[in-house]
Design a protein around this motif. Structure first.
Motif, PDB file in Angstrom:
ATOM      1  N   ILE A  95       0.853  -1.151  -0.020  1.00 29.58           N
ATOM      2  CA  ILE A  95      -0.067  -0.124  -0.001  1.00 29.58           C
ATOM      3  C   ILE A  95       1.211   1.253   0.078  1.00 29.58           C
ATOM      4  O   ILE A  95       1.874   1.327   1.052  1.00 29.58           O
ATOM      5  CB  ILE A  95      -0.938   0.073   1.165  1.00 29.58           C
ATOM      6  CG1 ILE A  95      -1.605  -1.149   1.266  1.00 29.58           C
ATOM      7  CG2 ILE A  95      -1.879   1.245   1.178  1.00 29.58           C
ATOM      8  CD1 ILE A  95      -2.442  -1.385   2.632  1.00 29.58           C
ATOM      9  N   VAL A  96       0.695   2.176  -0.856  1.00 30.93           N
ATOM     10  CA  VAL A  96       1.543   3.350  -0.991  1.00 30.93           C
ATOM     11  C   VAL A  96       0.596   4.709  -0.656  1.00 30.93           C
ATOM     12  O   VAL A  96      -0.455   4.729  -1.214  1.00 30.93           O
ATOM     13  CB  VAL A  96       2.017   3.532  -2.310  1.00 30.93           C
ATOM     14  CG1 VAL A  96       2.826   4.674  -2.666  1.00 30.93           C
ATOM     15  CG2 VAL A  96       2.947   2.334  -2.890  1.00 30.93           C
ATOM     16  N   TYR A  97       1.114   5.381   0.131  1.00 31.43           N
ATOM     17  CA  TYR A  97       0.323   6.418   0.581  1.00 31.43           C
ATOM     18  C   TYR A  97       1.056   7.774   0.092  1.00 31.43           C
ATOM     19  O   TYR A  97       2.526   7.919   0.363  1.00 31.43           O
ATOM     20  CB  TYR A  97       0.338   6.520   2.174  1.00 31.43           C
ATOM     21  CG  TYR A  97      -0.483   5.520   2.754  1.00 31.43           C
ATOM     22  CD1 TYR A  97      -1.855   5.596   2.704  1.00 31.43           C
ATOM     23  CD2 TYR A  97       0.289   4.535   3.293  1.00 31.43           C
ATOM     24  CE1 TYR A  97      -2.477   4.542   3.440  1.00 31.43           C
ATOM     25  CE2 TYR A  97      -0.391   3.428   3.927  1.00 31.43           C
ATOM     26  CZ  TYR A  97      -1.826   3.499   4.096  1.00 31.43           C
ATOM     27  OH  TYR A  97      -2.628   2.569   4.390  1.00 31.43           O
ATOM     28  N   VAL A  98       0.475   8.849  -0.546  1.00 34.17           N
ATOM     29  CA  VAL A  98       1.196  10.019  -0.851  1.00 34.17           C
ATOM     30  C   VAL A  98       0.535  11.044   0.014  1.00 34.17           C
ATOM     31  O   VAL A  98      -0.681  11.396  -0.299  1.00 34.17           O
ATOM     32  CB  VAL A  98       0.951  10.229  -2.331  1.00 34.17           C
ATOM     33  CG1 VAL A  98       1.596  11.612  -2.841  1.00 34.17           C
ATOM     34  CG2 VAL A  98       1.407   8.993  -3.465  1.00 34.17           C
ATOM     35  N   ASP A  99       1.693  11.843   0.628  1.00 36.71           N
ATOM     36  CA  ASP A  99       1.240  12.941   1.343  1.00 36.71           C
ATOM     37  C   ASP A  99       1.657  14.100   0.935  1.00 36.71           C
ATOM     38  O   ASP A  99       2.809  14.344   0.253  1.00 36.71           O
ATOM     39  CB  ASP A  99       1.803  12.745   2.849  1.00 36.71           C
ATOM     40  CG  ASP A  99       1.360  11.404   3.327  1.00 36.71           C
ATOM     41  OD1 ASP A  99      -0.021  11.193   3.297  1.00 36.71           O
ATOM     42  OD2 ASP A  99       2.004  10.815   4.339  1.00 36.71           O
ATOM     43  N   GLN A 100       1.238  15.190   0.991  1.00 40.36           N
ATOM     44  CA  GLN A 100       1.520  16.726   0.933  1.00 40.36           C
ATOM     45  C   GLN A 100       1.310  17.409   2.118  1.00 40.36           C
ATOM     46  O   GLN A 100       0.780  17.501   3.032  1.00 40.36           O
ATOM     47  CB  GLN A 100       0.162  17.466   0.028  1.00 40.36           C
ATOM     48  CG  GLN A 100       0.560  18.787  -0.361  1.00 40.36           C
ATOM     49  CD  GLN A 100      -0.828  19.424  -1.118  1.00 40.36           C
ATOM     50  OE1 GLN A 100      -1.512  19.605  -0.493  1.00 40.36           O
ATOM     51  NE2 GLN A 100      -0.511  19.385  -2.389  1.00 40.36           N
ATOM     52  N   TYR A 101       2.633  18.223   2.119  1.00 38.90           N
ATOM     53  CA  TYR A 101       3.190  19.116   3.466  1.00 38.90           C
ATOM     54  C   TYR A 101       2.487  20.482   3.228  1.00 38.90           C
ATOM     55  O   TYR A 101       2.650  21.277   2.264  1.00 38.90           O
ATOM     56  CB  TYR A 101       4.602  19.160   3.709  1.00 38.90           C
ATOM     57  CG  TYR A 101       4.777  19.889   4.827  1.00 38.90           C
ATOM     58  CD1 TYR A 101       4.448  19.586   6.179  1.00 38.90           C
ATOM     59  CD2 TYR A 101       5.507  21.235   4.791  1.00 38.90           C
ATOM     60  CE1 TYR A 101       4.980  20.034   7.090  1.00 38.90           C
ATOM     61  CE2 TYR A 101       6.009  21.841   5.662  1.00 38.90           C
ATOM     62  CZ  TYR A 101       5.478  21.560   7.046  1.00 38.90           C
ATOM     63  OH  TYR A 101       5.863  22.015   8.190  1.00 38.90           O
ATOM     64  N   ASN A 102       1.687  20.933   4.271  1.00 42.77           N
ATOM     65  CA  ASN A 102       1.057  22.289   4.482  1.00 42.77           C
ATOM     66  C   ASN A 102       1.825  23.112   5.303  1.00 42.77           C
ATOM     67  O   ASN A 102       1.771  22.734   6.288  1.00 42.77           O
ATOM     68  CB  ASN A 102      -0.390  22.181   4.631  1.00 42.77           C
ATOM     69  CG  ASN A 102      -1.032  23.595   4.720  1.00 42.77           C
ATOM     70  OD1 ASN A 102      -0.546  24.684   4.944  1.00 42.77           O
ATOM     71  ND2 ASN A 102      -2.213  23.757   4.000  1.00 42.77           N
ATOM     72  N   GLU A 103       2.803  23.928   4.745  1.00 42.61           N
ATOM     73  CA  GLU A 103       3.580  24.990   5.754  1.00 42.61           C
ATOM     74  C   GLU A 103       2.662  25.505   6.732  1.00 42.61           C
ATOM     75  O   GLU A 103       3.165  25.927   7.767  1.00 42.61           O
ATOM     76  CB  GLU A 103       4.547  25.636   4.831  1.00 42.61           C
ATOM     77  CG  GLU A 103       5.779  24.968   4.130  1.00 42.61           C
ATOM     78  CD  GLU A 103       6.736  25.646   3.464  1.00 42.61           C
ATOM     79  OE1 GLU A 103       7.843  25.911   3.937  1.00 42.61           O
ATOM     80  OE2 GLU A 103       6.289  26.214   2.476  1.00 42.61           O
ATOM     81  N   LYS A 104       1.475  26.050   6.333  1.00 43.82           N
ATOM     82  CA  LYS A 104       0.891  26.970   6.930  1.00 43.82           C
ATOM     83  C   LYS A 104       0.603  26.362   8.517  1.00 43.82           C
ATOM     84  O   LYS A 104       0.213  27.089   9.645  1.00 43.82           O
ATOM     85  CB  LYS A 104      -0.304  27.381   6.455  1.00 43.82           C
ATOM     86  CG  LYS A 104      -0.105  28.469   5.062  1.00 43.82           C
ATOM     87  CD  LYS A 104      -1.349  29.081   4.551  1.00 43.82           C
ATOM     88  CE  LYS A 104      -1.010  29.742   3.403  1.00 43.82           C
ATOM     89  NZ  LYS A 104      -2.260  30.278   2.660  1.00 43.82           N
ATOM     90  N   ASP A 105      -0.104  25.261   8.356  1.00 44.19           N
ATOM     91  CA  ASP A 105      -0.471  24.420   9.554  1.00 44.19           C
ATOM     92  C   ASP A 105       0.506  23.333  10.011  1.00 44.19           C
ATOM     93  O   ASP A 105       0.558  22.703  10.939  1.00 44.19           O
ATOM     94  CB  ASP A 105      -1.798  23.956   9.683  1.00 44.19           C
ATOM     95  CG  ASP A 105      -2.053  22.766   8.407  1.00 44.19           C
ATOM     96  OD1 ASP A 105      -1.224  22.647   7.654  1.00 44.19           O
ATOM     97  OD2 ASP A 105      -3.446  22.646   8.113  1.00 44.19           O
ATOM     98  N   ASP A 106       1.818  23.314   9.376  1.00 44.37           N
ATOM     99  CA  ASP A 106       2.718  22.403   9.768  1.00 44.37           C
ATOM    100  C   ASP A 106       2.441  20.818   9.825  1.00 44.37           C
ATOM    101  O   ASP A 106       2.482  20.170  10.861  1.00 44.37           O
ATOM    102  CB  ASP A 106       3.490  22.843  11.142  1.00 44.37           C
ATOM    103  CG  ASP A 106       4.592  22.109  11.170  1.00 44.37           C
ATOM    104  OD1 ASP A 106       5.457  21.577  10.286  1.00 44.37           O
ATOM    105  OD2 ASP A 106       5.079  21.489  12.475  1.00 44.37           O
ATOM    106  N   GLU A 107       1.244  20.458   8.624  1.00 43.18           N
ATOM    107  CA  GLU A 107       0.969  19.166   8.792  1.00 43.18           C
ATOM    108  C   GLU A 107       1.146  18.424   7.665  1.00 43.18           C
ATOM    109  O   GLU A 107       1.005  19.031   6.520  1.00 43.18           O
ATOM    110  CB  GLU A 107      -0.507  19.162   9.065  1.00 43.18           C
ATOM    111  CG  GLU A 107      -0.746  19.928  10.700  1.00 43.18           C
ATOM    112  CD  GLU A 107      -0.632  18.695  11.587  1.00 43.18           C
ATOM    113  OE1 GLU A 107      -0.816  17.370  11.213  1.00 43.18           O
ATOM    114  OE2 GLU A 107      -0.652  19.053  12.719  1.00 43.18           O
ATOM    115  N   TRP A 108       1.075  17.408   7.497  1.00 40.38           N
ATOM    116  CA  TRP A 108       1.057  16.471   6.490  1.00 40.38           C
ATOM    117  C   TRP A 108      -0.610  15.803   5.968  1.00 40.38           C
ATOM    118  O   TRP A 108      -0.997  15.525   7.013  1.00 40.38           O
ATOM    119  CB  TRP A 108       2.069  15.255   6.342  1.00 40.38           C
ATOM    120  CG  TRP A 108       3.429  15.679   6.408  1.00 40.38           C
ATOM    121  CD1 TRP A 108       4.259  15.724   7.331  1.00 40.38           C
ATOM    122  CD2 TRP A 108       4.218  15.617   5.166  1.00 40.38           C
ATOM    123  NE1 TRP A 108       5.523  16.119   7.073  1.00 40.38           N
ATOM    124  CE2 TRP A 108       5.637  15.847   5.519  1.00 40.38           C
ATOM    125  CE3 TRP A 108       3.933  15.374   3.708  1.00 40.38           C
ATOM    126  CZ2 TRP A 108       6.627  16.291   4.673  1.00 40.38           C
ATOM    127  CZ3 TRP A 108       4.869  15.738   2.932  1.00 40.38           C
ATOM    128  CH2 TRP A 108       6.172  16.006   3.460  1.00 40.38           C
TER     129      TRP A 108
END
Length: 90
Positions: free
Chosen positions: A33-46
């Protein structure tokens, strides 16, 4: 079991994600299973933006890849999940 994953930029607004799982011997079923995440700098979350998987029976190896269109200006990460007896192990 052992696994690996990778992510690479393949062009403007496009990434390539890959994952594989290798068992020590032939098993009833092996999956990746492959998960692709995006980082949001505004809230410091993936945040997960995509996930895909592949299950193979009576084998020792499973691999899958996918080309994904993404937004520019973000960091992206991928990871894989090992499954044993239908359950996620990490």
């Amino acid at each position: 079991m052992d696994g690996q994953c990778s992510i690479s930029k393949t062009g403007t607004k496009r990434i390539y994600a890959y994952g594989s799982t290798t068992a020590n011997h032939t098993v009833d079923a092996v999956a990746v299973i492959v998960y692709v995440d995006q980082y949001n700098e505004k809230d410091d979350e993936w945040y997960q933006i995509d996930a895909f998987s592949k299950k193979v029976e009576n084998d020792y190896y499973s691999a899958i890849s996918k080309s994904i269109q993404v937004d520019r200006g973000y960091y992206y990460s991928t990871c894989r999940s090992l499954c044993k007896n239908g359950r996620r192990t990490n």
